[in-house]
Design an enzyme around this catalytic site. Sequence first.
Site, PDB file in Angstrom:
ATOM      1  CG  HIS A  10      -1.747  -1.320   1.200  1.00 19.90           C
ATOM      2  ND1 HIS A  10      -2.823  -1.568   0.380  1.00 19.90           N
ATOM      3  CD2 HIS A  10      -1.570  -2.455   1.932  1.00 19.90           C
ATOM      4  CE1 HIS A  10      -3.293  -2.775   0.600  1.00 19.90           C
ATOM      5  NE2 HIS A  10      -2.543  -3.348   1.535  1.00 19.90           N
ATOM      6  CD  GLU A  24      -2.288  -3.776   4.877  1.00 21.01           C
ATOM      7  OE1 GLU A  24      -1.690  -4.729   4.342  1.00 21.01           O
ATOM      8  OE2 GLU A  24      -3.485  -3.486   4.633  1.00 21.01           O
ATOM      9  CG  HIS A  79       0.581  -6.780   2.508  1.00 17.44           C
ATOM     10  ND1 HIS A  79      -0.241  -5.891   1.847  1.00 17.44           N
ATOM     11  CD2 HIS A  79       1.514  -7.172   1.598  1.00 17.44           C
ATOM     12  CE1 HIS A  79       0.175  -5.745   0.599  1.00 17.44           C
ATOM     13  NE2 HIS A  79       1.241  -6.518   0.420  1.00 17.44           N
ATOM     14  CD  GLU A 142      -2.025 -10.000   4.637  1.00 12.05           C
ATOM     15  OE1 GLU A 142      -1.969  -9.071   5.470  1.00 12.05           O
ATOM     16  OE2 GLU A 142      -2.551  -9.888   3.517  1.00 12.05           O
TER      17      GLU A 142
END
Length: 242
Positions: A10, A24, A79, A142
């Site tokens: 992102h 995030e 992430h 993650e």
Amino acid sequence: MFKVWIDAGHGGKDPGAVANGIQEKDIALKVSLGIKERLEVAYEDVQVLLSRSTDVFLELRDRTAKANAAGADILVSIHCNAGGGKGGFETFRYTSASQGSIKLQDTLHKTIMANLGGTDRGHKAQNLHMVRESKMPAVLTENLFVDVAADADRLKQASVLDAIIDGHVQGIATYLGLAKTKEDKPVTQERDINVPSGWAKETWQDLTKKGFFDGTRPGAPITREEMAIVVGRVLKYVDQKG
């Protein structure tokens, strides 16, 4: 020289998952920068390249295109998760992953979980752009859930981010077989024995005036015979004052 591509997920106009005061993109960037710093300092023959080192937006195709063009040996995309539930940590590889990607995933997953602890959601395979379009072994991690209160609280702790960073660093180093850098011996700066330390200067001057010392070599070690002389002077001083 191994090239490691670290992709901070992102960024810029795309914050990623947002909840509990966490974006995030911010966590991904902190972890990515930490991996680069620690891996390059702790290990030899490795260069860490970043998709982004600031809060900027990048298209997915630009990220993988740059990594492929750079000839990176591995790619790790960083992430945080969302979706509720019990939270925890998980890793992803492509559905038709190479043996290199499978090995990288297994190595990273183990070292990160060993450092991070908590809920292990397991090794997973999914058709994600970052692991599909990368020509080198690629894994997406993650790192906890921003929308699970317990995980969010952990992500706000520096010690937890350190654990995530160290887990990635150790996993990458293990996979690539990196050798640790040779630690330089600490440089000891020799003091000038003819100059008293600041904290002892006043007392040294006072005792020198009283005749306990001759005023020379205040920073030099003292022998037992020299100590005997000083004790003798102290006793003589006490007798005279008594």
